[in-house]
Design an enzyme around this catalytic site. Structure first.
Site, PDB file in Angstrom:
ATOM      1  N   TYR A   1       0.840  -1.210   0.000  1.00  0.00           N
ATOM      2  CA  TYR A   1       0.000   0.000   0.000  1.00  0.00           C
ATOM      3  C   TYR A   1       0.871   1.254   0.000  1.00  0.00           C
ATOM      4  O   TYR A   1       0.699   2.150  -0.843  1.00  0.00           O
ATOM      5  CB  TYR A   1      -0.942   0.013   1.211  1.00  0.00           C
TER       6      TYR A   1
HETATM    7  N1  LIG Z   1      -7.345   6.937   6.073  1.00  0.00           N
HETATM    8  C1  LIG Z   1      -6.058   7.130   6.359  1.00  0.00           C
HETATM    9  O1  LIG Z   1      -5.601   6.832   7.465  1.00  0.00           O
HETATM   10  C2  LIG Z   1      -5.138   7.738   5.319  1.00  0.00           C
HETATM   11  C3  LIG Z   1      -3.846   8.149   5.705  1.00  0.00           C
HETATM   12  C4  LIG Z   1      -3.011   8.701   4.742  1.00  0.00           C
HETATM   13  C5  LIG Z   1      -3.445   8.835   3.432  1.00  0.00           C
HETATM   14  N2  LIG Z   1      -4.681   8.400   3.074  1.00  0.00           N
HETATM   15  C6  LIG Z   1      -5.110   8.518   1.672  1.00  0.00           C
HETATM   16  O2  LIG Z   1      -6.304   9.262   1.616  1.00  0.00           O
HETATM   17  C7  LIG Z   1      -7.099   8.817   0.521  1.00  0.00           C
HETATM   18  C8  LIG Z   1      -8.529   8.563   0.990  1.00  0.00           C
HETATM   19  O3  LIG Z   1      -8.497   7.557   2.005  1.00  0.00           O
HETATM   20  P1  LIG Z   1      -9.800   7.180   2.824  1.00  0.00           P
HETATM   21  O4  LIG Z   1      -9.380   6.879   4.200  1.00  0.00           O
HETATM   22  O5  LIG Z   1     -10.847   8.183   2.599  1.00  0.00           O
HETATM   23  O6  LIG Z   1     -10.180   5.789   2.123  1.00  0.00           O
HETATM   24  P2  LIG Z   1     -11.603   5.289   1.633  1.00  0.00           P
HETATM   25  O7  LIG Z   1     -11.467   3.835   1.320  1.00  0.00           O
HETATM   26  O8  LIG Z   1     -12.650   5.690   2.598  1.00  0.00           O
HETATM   27  O9  LIG Z   1     -11.820   6.116   0.307  1.00  0.00           O
HETATM   28  C9  LIG Z   1     -11.243   5.781  -0.932  1.00  0.00           C
HETATM   29  C10 LIG Z   1     -12.310   5.976  -1.985  1.00  0.00           C
HETATM   30  O10 LIG Z   1     -11.757   5.719  -3.272  1.00  0.00           O
HETATM   31  C11 LIG Z   1     -12.722   4.978  -4.029  1.00  0.00           C
HETATM   32  N3  LIG Z   1     -11.962   4.283  -5.063  1.00  0.00           N
HETATM   33  C12 LIG Z   1     -10.971   3.352  -4.875  1.00  0.00           C
HETATM   34  N4  LIG Z   1     -10.456   2.977  -6.055  1.00  0.00           N
HETATM   35  C13 LIG Z   1     -11.125   3.686  -7.014  1.00  0.00           C
HETATM   36  C14 LIG Z   1     -11.032   3.741  -8.436  1.00  0.00           C
HETATM   37  N5  LIG Z   1     -10.173   2.985  -9.117  1.00  0.00           N
HETATM   38  N6  LIG Z   1     -11.857   4.577  -9.101  1.00  0.00           N
HETATM   39  C15 LIG Z   1     -12.762   5.349  -8.429  1.00  0.00           C
HETATM   40  N7  LIG Z   1     -12.873   5.324  -7.087  1.00  0.00           N
HETATM   41  C16 LIG Z   1     -12.074   4.515  -6.386  1.00  0.00           C
HETATM   42  C17 LIG Z   1     -13.406   4.087  -3.017  1.00  0.00           C
HETATM   43  O11 LIG Z   1     -14.664   3.625  -3.429  1.00  0.00           O
HETATM   44  C18 LIG Z   1     -13.501   5.031  -1.820  1.00  0.00           C
HETATM   45  O12 LIG Z   1     -14.694   5.781  -1.843  1.00  0.00           O
HETATM   46  C19 LIG Z   1      -6.406   7.577  -0.041  1.00  0.00           C
HETATM   47  O13 LIG Z   1      -5.700   7.953  -1.204  1.00  0.00           O
HETATM   48  C20 LIG Z   1      -5.448   7.166   1.059  1.00  0.00           C
HETATM   49  O14 LIG Z   1      -4.308   6.524   0.548  1.00  0.00           O
HETATM   50  C21 LIG Z   1      -5.550   7.856   3.991  1.00  0.00           C
END
Ligand SMILES: NC(=O)c1ccc[n+]([C@@H]2O[C@H](COP(=O)([O-])OP(=O)(O)OC[C@H]3O[C@@H](n4cnc5c(N)ncnc54)[C@H](O)[C@@H]3O)[C@@H](O)[C@H]2O)c1
Length: 335
Positions: free
Chosen positions: A142
């Site tokens: 990841y």
């Molecule tokens: N949650 C954390 O702790 C955290 C920490 C650092 C960075 N991030 C980054 O923040 C971003 C959002 O994370 P989150 O926690 O909201 O995750 P999440 O899983 O809630 O949201 C991700 C969204 O992306 C959508 N998605 C995934 N692949 C897709 C695709 N190919 N096409 C269209 N939609 C797609 C999913 O349906 C989902 O709604 C991510 O990029 C993640 O890497 C999250």
């Protein structure tokens, strides 16, 4: 201003969309609902589908020629899952991300804010603080996908096909303070999620590892309220051109952290203070692969974006608990 938010039906993307709406920025959401929730797109312009779908992305831009820029949150994010199925993670995050950037370039969309992660930093426990220049050593497929896309974005930006700001988030917790959205998963795996679970089921929360080089031996994190993370995106949108001007480059990397380390034992105390009840907990040895963790030692977001977190960890715990109580009203009992 109108903004395309990929992954806008997920936890962070939907919170950013709410924050945008509150300040008069119109979000347009593109999400394939693989982990996102349709309920989080209610009353918002929503395109259901994949970021790799050329026809769909072209349609979004032809329907909304006034899109100012893109916030690319779409991603798979579960670390253990990425260890057992790395190919899926490289396909969904990296391969599809690259196709998406091609679609952006073809539609002449120049401004990209990328959701990156502090998980890409080397986490050997020797340095507990990191800044943008700290060494990278992504510890999971990841995290690799985030580092790889950052690199792709930097190269594409250097070639003038995009302009980009990658935001490396530390540990987002909490929920929209107005409780429009929050974590969609029923049982989040992070420490706060486990505490909420134990609090409600009267079970024992385990502090895994008490011999890390932190003040109390337990692991350390840099928790940032998700609402503050959302505000940072608004600041980055507004300051996008000036950030790149200051950087004298087509791309920039900025950490979003509080600069304050919170240990697991600190979090237990905060949790108990917020609930007003003791949390039964036990200390156990660290598991293979557990890391001390780290927190931000950077002030770049303050300097370039004028952004600092405004909300406390206490507030985030309180909002997480409030969301947990309300979640079923919006999303139902399952998933
Ligand atoms: N949650 C954390 O702790 C955290 C920490 C650092 C960075 N991030 C980054 O923040 C971003 C959002 O994370 P989150 O926690 O909201 O995750 P999440 O899983 O809630 O949201 C991700 C969204 O992306 C959508 N998605 C995934 N692949 C897709 C695709 N190919 N096409 C269209 N939609 C797609 C999913 O349906 C989902 O709604 C991510 O990029 C993640 O890497 C999250």
């Amino acid at each position: 201003m109108k903004i395309l938010i990929t992954g806008g039906a997920g936890f962070i993307g939907s919170t950013i969309a709410s924050a945008c709406l509150d300040v008069g920025i119109t979000p347009v959401i593109l999400d394939n609902l693989s982990t996102g929730r349709r309920e989080f797109t209610k009353d918002r312009a929503f395109y259901e589908g994949d970021v790799a779908d050329a026809g769909l992305v072209d349609k979004v831009f032809s329907d909304h020629p006034d899109i100012y820029g893109v916030i690319h949150c779409a991603s798979l994010i579960v670390v253990p899952e990425s260890m057992t199925d790395p190919l899926r993670y490289y396909r969904e995050n990296v391969a599809k991300g690259i196709l998406f950037f091609e679609h952006l370039a073809r539609n002449d969309c120049q401004r990209l804010l990328f959701s990156s992660s502090a998980a890409i930093f080397q986490a050997d426990g020797e340095r507990l603080t990191v800044d943008e220049d700290s060494p990278l050593a992504p510890g999971s497929p990841y995290a690799q996908t985030k580092a790889m896309l950052e690199k792709v974005i930097a190269d594409v930006s250097a070639a003038g096909q995009l302009r980009s700001v990658s935001l490396r988030y530390f540990n987002p917790i909490g929920a929209d303070p107005r409780l429009r959205t929050g974590l969609q998963v029923l049982k989040p795996t992070h420490a706060l999620g486990a505490m909420i679970e134990c609090h409600h089921s009267n079970s024992t929360f385990t502090v895994t590892g008490t011999d890390f080089p932190t003040k109390d031996g337990s692991g350390i994190r840099d928790y940032v309220h998700v609402w503050d993370i959302a505000q940072a995106h608004i600041a980055a949108l507004r300051q996008f051109d000036s950030v790149l001007e200051t950087e004298a480059a087509n791309s920039s990397v900025i950490i979003l952290g509080s600069g304050k380390g919170t240990t697991v034992k600190d979090l237990v105390r905060i949790f108990e203070k917020v609930t007003g009840q003791p949390l039964t907990h036990a200390e156990v040895p660290r598991r293979p692969g557990d890391q001390a963790g780290a927190y931000s030692g950077s002030n770049k977001a303050a300097k370039l974006l004028g952004w600092r977190p405004m909300l406390t960890v206490e507030q985030a715990v309180q909002d997480s608990l409030a969301w947990h109580a309300k979640r079923a009203d919006i999303l139902g009992q399952v998933a």
